[in-house]
Design an enzyme around this catalytic site. Structure first.
Site, short mmCIF file in Angstrom:
data_model
loop_
_atom_site.label_atom_id
_atom_site.label_comp_id
_atom_site.label_asym_id
_atom_site.label_seq_id
_atom_site.Cartn_x
_atom_site.Cartn_y
_atom_site.Cartn_z
N GLU A 50 51.46 60.20 68.56
CA GLU A 50 51.11 58.59 69.16
C GLU A 50 50.60 59.14 70.26
O GLU A 50 49.94 58.13 71.26
CB GLU A 50 52.08 57.93 68.77
CG GLU A 50 52.37 56.90 67.89
CD GLU A 50 50.67 56.69 66.84
OE1 GLU A 50 49.99 55.72 67.91
OE2 GLU A 50 50.09 56.33 65.95
N TYR A 133 54.70 49.45 70.65
CA TYR A 133 53.93 50.06 70.60
C TYR A 133 53.71 51.10 69.61
O TYR A 133 54.56 51.41 68.61
CB TYR A 133 52.56 50.20 70.83
CG TYR A 133 51.51 51.17 69.54
CD1 TYR A 133 50.53 50.54 68.86
CD2 TYR A 133 51.52 51.85 70.32
CE1 TYR A 133 49.97 51.35 68.37
CE2 TYR A 133 50.29 53.41 69.97
CZ TYR A 133 49.64 52.59 68.31
OH TYR A 133 49.14 53.59 67.91
N ASP A 151 47.71 47.49 69.34
CA ASP A 151 47.42 48.23 70.47
C ASP A 151 45.75 47.99 70.37
O ASP A 151 45.40 46.61 70.26
CB ASP A 151 47.25 50.17 70.32
CG ASP A 151 45.86 49.97 69.24
OD1 ASP A 151 45.36 49.22 67.96
OD2 ASP A 151 45.49 51.40 68.76
#
Ligand code: SF4
Length: 372
Positions: A50, A133, A151
């Site tokens: 991520e 996020y 996102d």
């Protein structure tokens, strides 16, 4: 047909959310790309993916992710590493603050959580570099918790499906999108649902020319029915990057060049570069490079000669960097506002943690051809 700008339903009701989730999951399970971080449940490996995927394309990330994990296979290994070594594994990915935050967060995880990533989003968000996020992505994908993600891809998909025709960065628009993302993540398989939304945005519901005819959630999509999908999402106009003019020099002594390390924090913090700095208003570039070298390193320059120019665009700045070559006059280096310095043959610059700007500037200053 719904009149433009009037939404009959501002969010996703439970029934609409369930139907949409079911179609998303069916499509995702049949069509998802086989990406290496989708083959693991290790929260550390998922967190790393991520962090790397923010601002960087999947194809670029894959080899970096594999090499980084081979070198630092656990939170403990990352926490014990030198930041320099972490930067070394990050070299070329850009946005180095991500690497700095990962390193700091790994140390915090060892100190506060015994080396295991917490599953609780509020605890994840206390870690450096972990926002709403990333916390949602780790909690849902690694731990199966019903946490939403939003996102750029998810924002676009949901703004079109709902639809949201107001500014998605403004409070009201963002709140509607988060609420819809939460409704979708609130059922079975939240990690897969979140990844399905991201995957749909990456592969089908693209910014331009979305493939609506092939879309698995077409029946749920208001913007597709209204024919204005490509106009969404509405985002505030981006201000142009601020132009910045600066100088830097390849300063040589006995065949070796002077490299300086920026202090930690800020743009390019902790990375190595050629010495120099910004031009003052009305200042001539050769005066500026002599001034910066004197002020920051205590060195005077001999045989100063221009060596071209490179441009580099950061998120908020458009840099034009005038380059020079020079010999260092005799004298010791005395640093001011610089963390460290090294004299190194230019060909060994790759040993230093650096951004793409140093590579570009060095190529130009050495007179090498190729893209600047
Ligand atoms: Fe996106 Fe078109 Fe699918 Fe709607 S129907 S989600 S606009 S690809």
């Amino acid at each position: 047909m719904t009149p433009r700008g009037v939404d009959p339903e501002p969010g996703l009701g439970a029934g609409r959310a369930a139907a949409l989730r079911s179609d998303l999951l069916a499509w995702y399970r049949a069509n998802r790309r086989d990406l290496p971080w989708r083959r693991t449940r290790d929260p550390y490996a998922i967190w790393l993916s991520e962090a790397m995927l923010q601002q960087t394309r999947v194809e670029t990330v894959i080899p970096y992710w594999e090499r980084f994990l081979a070198r630092f296979p656990s939170v403990e290994a990352l926490a014990e590493a030198d930041l320099e070594a972490v930067y070394g594994m990050w070299a070329g990915l850009g946005y180095y603050s991500r690497a700095r935050n990962l390193h700091a967060a790994a140390r915090a995880i060892v100190e506060r959580h015994g080396g295991a990533l917490p599953s609780e989003p509020s605890l994840l968000r206390e870690l450096p570099g972990v926002g709403r996020y990333t916390a949602g992505a780790i909690a849902s994908i690694a731990f199966g918790r019903p946490e939403p993600v939003l996102d750029g891809n998810v924002e676009r998909v949901l703004a079109r499906i709902l639809p949201v025709r107001e500014d998605v960065k403004a409070k009201a628009g963002a709140a509607r999108l988060w609420a819809a993302a939460a409704a979708l993540a609130g059922g079975p398989s939240p990690g897969d649902v979140n990844q399905a939304l991201m995957e749909l945005g990456a592969l089908v519901c693209t910014p331009r020319a979305p493939r609506c005819l092939a879309c698995p959630v077409r029946a749920h999509c208001a913007a597709q029915a209204e024919g204005d999908a490509e106009l969404l999402p509405v985002r505030p106009a981006r201000s142009a990057p601020r132009p910045v003019r600066a100088v830097a020099a390849l300063v040589l002594r006995g065949g070796r060049a002077l490299f300086v390390k920026r202090p930690a924090g800020g743009l390019l913090g902790g990375l190595w570069e050629l010495p120099g700095g910004e031009l003052a208003r009305g200042e001539k570039p050769d005066d500026a490079v002599r001034r910066h070298l004197r002020e920051r390193t205590g060195l005077e320059l001999d045989a100063l000669a221009p060596a071209g120019e490179v441009e580099h665009v950061f998120t908020h700045r458009h840099l034009r960097l005038r380059l020079f070559r020079a010999d260092a006059a005799p004298g010791r280096v005395r640093l001011d506002g610089i963390e460290a310095h090294r004299w190194l043959a230019p060909a060994r610059a790759g040993e230093l943690a650096h951004g793409t700007l140093l590579a570009k500037a060095l190529r130009r200053a050495l007179g090498e051809t190729g893209p600047a």
